[in-house]
Structure formats: structure tokens, C-alpha cells
Design an enzyme around this catalytic site. Structure first.
Site, PDB file in Angstrom:
ATOM      1  N   GLU A  38     -19.190 -11.265   0.744  1.00  0.00           N
ATOM      2  CA  GLU A  38     -20.220 -10.407   0.726  1.00  0.00           C
ATOM      3  C   GLU A  38     -19.614  -9.080   1.481  1.00  0.00           C
ATOM      4  O   GLU A  38     -18.606  -8.983   2.192  1.00  0.00           O
ATOM      5  CB  GLU A  38     -21.158 -10.996   2.079  1.00  0.00           C
ATOM      6  CG  GLU A  38     -22.349 -10.545   1.644  1.00  0.00           C
ATOM      7  CD  GLU A  38     -23.131 -11.190   0.281  1.00  0.00           C
ATOM      8  OE1 GLU A  38     -23.071 -10.322  -0.898  1.00  0.00           O
ATOM      9  OE2 GLU A  38     -23.520 -12.349   0.409  1.00  0.00           O
ATOM     10  N   HIS A  39     -19.955  -7.850   0.774  1.00  0.00           N
ATOM     11  CA  HIS A  39     -19.469  -6.676   1.126  1.00  0.00           C
ATOM     12  C   HIS A  39     -17.876  -6.525   0.940  1.00  0.00           C
ATOM     13  O   HIS A  39     -17.301  -5.791   1.618  1.00  0.00           O
ATOM     14  CB  HIS A  39     -19.914  -6.230   2.482  1.00  0.00           C
ATOM     15  CG  HIS A  39     -21.513  -5.861   2.599  1.00  0.00           C
ATOM     16  ND1 HIS A  39     -21.868  -4.912   2.445  1.00  0.00           N
ATOM     17  CD2 HIS A  39     -22.432  -6.574   2.975  1.00  0.00           C
ATOM     18  CE1 HIS A  39     -23.062  -4.642   2.803  1.00  0.00           C
ATOM     19  NE2 HIS A  39     -23.487  -6.029   2.973  1.00  0.00           N
ATOM     20  N   ASP A  41     -17.167  -6.519  -2.621  1.00  0.00           N
ATOM     21  CA  ASP A  41     -17.101  -6.099  -4.171  1.00  0.00           C
ATOM     22  C   ASP A  41     -16.335  -4.447  -4.163  1.00  0.00           C
ATOM     23  O   ASP A  41     -15.396  -3.920  -5.088  1.00  0.00           O
ATOM     24  CB  ASP A  41     -18.055  -6.251  -5.138  1.00  0.00           C
ATOM     25  CG  ASP A  41     -19.233  -5.718  -4.558  1.00  0.00           C
ATOM     26  OD1 ASP A  41     -19.506  -5.100  -3.356  1.00  0.00           O
ATOM     27  OD2 ASP A  41     -20.341  -5.591  -5.279  1.00  0.00           O
ATOM     28  N   GLY A 130     -36.301  -6.407  -3.090  1.00  0.00           N
ATOM     29  CA  GLY A 130     -36.037  -6.114  -1.766  1.00  0.00           C
ATOM     30  C   GLY A 130     -35.475  -7.444  -1.070  1.00  0.00           C
ATOM     31  O   GLY A 130     -35.272  -7.301   0.325  1.00  0.00           O
ATOM     32  N   GLY A 132     -33.092  -9.200  -1.354  1.00  0.00           N
ATOM     33  CA  GLY A 132     -31.501  -9.581  -1.080  1.00  0.00           C
ATOM     34  C   GLY A 132     -31.178 -10.268  -2.360  1.00  0.00           C
ATOM     35  O   GLY A 132     -29.812 -10.904  -2.468  1.00  0.00           O
ATOM     36  N   SER A 135     -32.890  -7.687  -7.508  1.00  0.00           N
ATOM     37  CA  SER A 135     -33.930  -7.333  -8.363  1.00  0.00           C
ATOM     38  C   SER A 135     -33.530  -6.179  -9.326  1.00  0.00           C
ATOM     39  O   SER A 135     -34.043  -5.965 -10.198  1.00  0.00           O
ATOM     40  CB  SER A 135     -35.181  -6.990  -7.745  1.00  0.00           C
ATOM     41  OG  SER A 135     -35.250  -6.049  -6.785  1.00  0.00           O
ATOM     42  N   ASP A 180     -23.413  -7.332  -8.830  1.00  0.00           N
ATOM     43  CA  ASP A 180     -24.819  -7.911  -9.173  1.00  0.00           C
ATOM     44  C   ASP A 180     -24.946  -7.784 -10.920  1.00  0.00           C
ATOM     45  O   ASP A 180     -25.344  -8.769 -11.330  1.00  0.00           O
ATOM     46  CB  ASP A 180     -25.894  -7.172  -8.743  1.00  0.00           C
ATOM     47  CG  ASP A 180     -25.737  -7.176  -6.912  1.00  0.00           C
ATOM     48  OD1 ASP A 180     -25.130  -7.963  -6.487  1.00  0.00           O
ATOM     49  OD2 ASP A 180     -26.367  -6.375  -6.222  1.00  0.00           O
ATOM     50  N   TYR A 230     -25.906   0.928   4.197  1.00  0.00           N
ATOM     51  CA  TYR A 230     -24.894   0.351   3.239  1.00  0.00           C
ATOM     52  C   TYR A 230     -23.864   1.246   2.722  1.00  0.00           C
ATOM     53  O   TYR A 230     -22.487   1.003   2.969  1.00  0.00           O
ATOM     54  CB  TYR A 230     -25.634   0.001   1.847  1.00  0.00           C
ATOM     55  CG  TYR A 230     -24.927  -0.566   0.608  1.00  0.00           C
ATOM     56  CD1 TYR A 230     -24.897  -2.044   0.567  1.00  0.00           C
ATOM     57  CD2 TYR A 230     -24.303   0.177  -0.185  1.00  0.00           C
ATOM     58  CE1 TYR A 230     -23.930  -2.734  -0.394  1.00  0.00           C
ATOM     59  CE2 TYR A 230     -23.588  -0.342  -1.100  1.00  0.00           C
ATOM     60  CZ  TYR A 230     -23.415  -1.796  -1.179  1.00  0.00           C
ATOM     61  OH  TYR A 230     -22.769  -2.486  -2.133  1.00  0.00           O
TER      62      TYR A 230
END
Ligand code: GLA
Length: 399
Positions: A38-39, A41, A130, A132, A135, A180, A230
Site C-alpha cells: 500500500e502506497h 506504487d 469512496g 477504497g 470505483s 488500480d 494523499y
């Protein structure tokens, strides 16, 4: 055709909204769950996501003219813009924000030489916005695939993933990484995707749903990654990188830095910057180890890495929230759970737990008794499994 697509109800909706005959095609674009990584990429790291069954659907019908009419059933809004000139990020300012994702991919497809045809697009989604589970990438990819199919054109998945990410940067103002869009296009049933975000090389690692249960726990707290936190996290990592590069210009990204080297430079860094870098560097290492554990079916090791990932996101990266922490805590205390963590950008959205088969009822009961009584939002708790990536179903031959 797969019954879960619920084609006839969606086609009815299309007919009602546009007053048109049946659509020509349906594009499906799944949401995603990141198992770990996570975080990382946007620092050239490793990620290990799966595509979910929950998907966004775009029903599309062609018309000879230039106009594109797009309707979102979730929001109940319709927008019109030109297929020949979908405009730049600062055009069509009167249109709602959600349409920027569609207009962005349309504009960039045109820019890449695709002769877009006009048509009607109905966007119908099962993915919580929203939540996570991405979408927004599903909206970009679903719209792009529908537009390409209507225009009798195609694009290879990696080029399309990069184009969709560019649309998100330029038209939606979200400085996201590539995870994503890649998983949305490249997901494979019963497999996770190990993606090297530097080389863009990827490999599917088996995640057989007969062996293990993947449980999603949705906090009900909603967030937007366009929000400043972010971008701030990204910048803090880059600030750390600049300090590290001063002594070694050969370092291209945090991906190139070992924990030992980071510790050697700790004194030269602000404590917050140090912790942000420690998360990214340790998370890339954990993802590598998790892919090995997954390959070996070593669920206990995989679970430990998930727990460590959550602690790092909570304490070093500071992107969790009380609701996510509570759900993770409740999960790790439940017998049968190997490990749990928040997934996605954070500040709300979903946590996940990897568990022995049939753990869902016990975890759901604990969440109902403890979480739902304490917080304003009730948590949805359900199992999911790795599904296949985005695809297009012809409903009628496009002329
Ligand atoms: C969001 C972004 C991704 C990734 C995750 C955090 O989902 O879109 O690119 O950075 O956050 O891992």
C-alpha cells in the site's frame, strides 16, 4: 452469459433513461482489493491486488453523430459532450465531477488517434464510491472499453491502463499510482497480480478460494483521494528521497533504498519524513515476502505480513482511522483469522482479513456486537474472491 451481470435489468434501465432500443454492448470493469503493497506504487514499488466481483457496468449504444450522452444511475445525472472534441481539463466546467473521468479517457483516446463515435453510455455500478476499492479506475476503464468497442477500435491493456491513469491525473486532479488501472484490466480469477510498478512487469500468483477466505470489512466511512492527504504523503516520500539522493545520486526512487541506508540517514531527516520513508521501504519488502508466502500457501506468514503492513500504515504513514483500526483489531482477535489490514488509500473505506474457510459468521457477529454499537456507520462484512479483469460483451453487432 454470466447471470450475475443482471443484463436484462440493466438493459431496461438503459431503455428507460435514453428512450432508445437495446444497447450494442456492455463493458464490465471490476473494483479491486489490494492484498498488500500500500502506497508503494508511486515510489516504483510492488503491489499485490486482486480484481473483485463487484463491478461497474457501462451499457453503450452507438449513434452516427458526434454527440456522447452519458448517464450515471448512481447519481441520477446525464451529461453531453462532443466525441470529436471532448475538451481539455478546464473545459465543460458546468458538468459534474464524475463525468471528468469519462471525458478524460475520451479526450485521451482521441489524442491517441482513436476516431471516437458518438453514442449513449449508461453507467451502472455495484462498487461503493469512496470505499477504497477503486470505483474511479473502474469508471475510467469501463468507459474507455465501451468507447473503444463502439468505435470498433482496441488498445493493449498496458497502454490503456496508463492512459486511464493519465486521465485521472489530468482531468480528476488525483495524483494516483498505476495499481488500480492495471488490476482492473489484468485481474485473473483465483489469482492475485504481483505488479512491479517500475518495470510494469507482472505475474499472476494463485489465490485459490477453496483454501482461504478473504473477508472485506467496509467501515462505511467515505473518502476522496483527490483530498490533500494523499498528495501530501507522496510529497513527503519525495522529500525523503531528495535527502537520500544528495549522498547517492544513483538512487532513482524509494524502491532503490534499503532500510539500513534509510537508518543511516535518519539524523538528517525530519522525524515525519523518516517515518513516511520507512513505511514505503518496509512495505515494498513485505510485499515481496508476501508474494513468496502466497506462492507457498503459507497463510500464517502472509497474515503476519498483513498485520505488520497495517501497523506501518497506521503509525508511520498515518493513513488509517479509528474505524479501520477497530475493524482490524476485531479481526485479528477472531479465531481463524491469519491477518488483517486496511486496503486502498486509507482514511476510511475497507479493511480486509485473510482467514480459514468459514470464519465469516464469527467475524461478522463480532463486528455487529462491537463495531456497529460504537460507530455511527454499520460495517458491511462479506467475503470476496479474485475475479477476472475488465471485458466487453457484445449485445448486438456494432455497425
Ligand atoms: C489509491 C491510488 C493507488 C494507490 C493506493 C494506495 O488507490 O489510486 O494508485 O496509491 O491509493 O496504495
Amino acid at each position: 452469459m454470466d447471470n450475475s451481470l443482471d443484463i436484462s435489468a440493466r438493459v431496461d434501465r438503459y431503455r428507460r433513461v435514453f428512450g432508445q432500443a437495446s444497447p450494442d454492448l456492455l463493458a464490465r470493469a471490476p473494483g479491486r482489493i489490494n492484498l498488500i503493497g500500500e502506497h508503494t506504487d508511486y515510489h516504483d514499488g510492488l503491489v499485490l491486488p486482486i480484481a473483485m466481483s463487484s463491478s461497474l457496468y457501462v451499457l453503450a449504444g452507438g449513434r452516427g453523430q458526434n454527440d456522447l450522452t452519458v448517464h450515471s444511475t448512481a447519481i441520477g445525472e446525464t451529461v453531453d459532450f462532443s466525441a470529436q472534441d471532448p475538451g481539455g481539463p478546464d473545459d465543460y466546467t458546468d458538468l459534474p465531477d464524475w463525468s471528468r473521468y469519462v471525458r478524460g479517457v475520451a479526450a485521451l483516446l482521441r489524442h491517441n488517434g482513436i476516431a471516437l463515435r458518438g453514442g449513449w453510455l449508461l453507467i451502472d455500478s455495484d462498487i461503493p464510491v469512496g470505499g477504497g476499492v477503486s470505483s474511479s479506475a473502474a469508471l475510467e476503464i469501463g468507459s474507455a472499453l465501451a468507447l473503444l468497442a463502439l468505435s470498433v477500435a482496441s488498445m493493449d491493456p498496458v497502454t490503456l491502463a496508463l492512459l486511464a491513469r493519465q486521465a485521472e491525473h489530468e482531468y480528476a486532479g488525483s495524483p494516483c499510482g498505476i495499481m488500480d488501472q492495471f488490476i482492473c484490466l489484468l485481474g485473473k480469477a483465483d489469482h492475485a497480480l504481483l505488479l512491479d510498478c517500475r518495470s510494469q512487469a507482472f505475474r499472476h500468483v494463485p489465490l485459490p478460494h477453496e483454501q482461504v477466505e478473504l473477508i472485506v470489512m467496509d467501515t462505511g466511512v467515505r473518502h476522496a483521494i483527490g483530498g490533500g492527504e494523499y498528495a501530501l504523503r507522496q510529497q513527503q516520500g519525495l522529500d525523503g528521497l531528495t535527502i537520500l539522493q544528495a549522498s547517492d545520486p544513483g538512487i532513482g526512487a524509494l524502491r532503490d533504498v534499503s532500510l539500513e541506508r534509510l537508518f543511516a540517514h535518519q539524523q538528517r531527516m525530519d522525524a515525519v519524513i523518516f517515518r513516511r520513508c520507512r513505511h514505503v521501504i518496509s512495505e515494498i519488502q513485505r510485499t515481496d515476502e508476501a508474494a513468496t508466502a502466497l506462492k507457498a500457501g503459507d497463510w500464517a506468514a502472509f497474515g503476519r505480513l498483513m498485520n505488520a503492513s497495517h501497523a506501518s500504515l497506521r503509525d508511520d504513514y498515518e493513513v488509517s482511522c479509528a474505524e479501520l483500526d477497530e475493524l482490524v483489531e476485531l479481526a485479528v482477535q477472531t479465531p481463524g483469522v491469519y491477518g488483517a489490514r486496511m486496503t486502498g488509500g486509507g482514511f476510511g473505506g475497507c479493511a480486509i482479513a485473510m482467514a480459514r474457510k468459514n470464519t465469516l459468521p464469527a467475524l461478522r457477529q463480532t463486528v455487529t456486537e462491537k463495531y456497529d454499537k460504537r460507530y455511527a456507520n454499520t460495517a458491511a462484512v462479506y467475503t470476496t474472491q479474485a475475479d477476472f479483469g475488465a471485458n466487453v460483451y457484445p449485445l448486438r453487432k456494432v455497425q
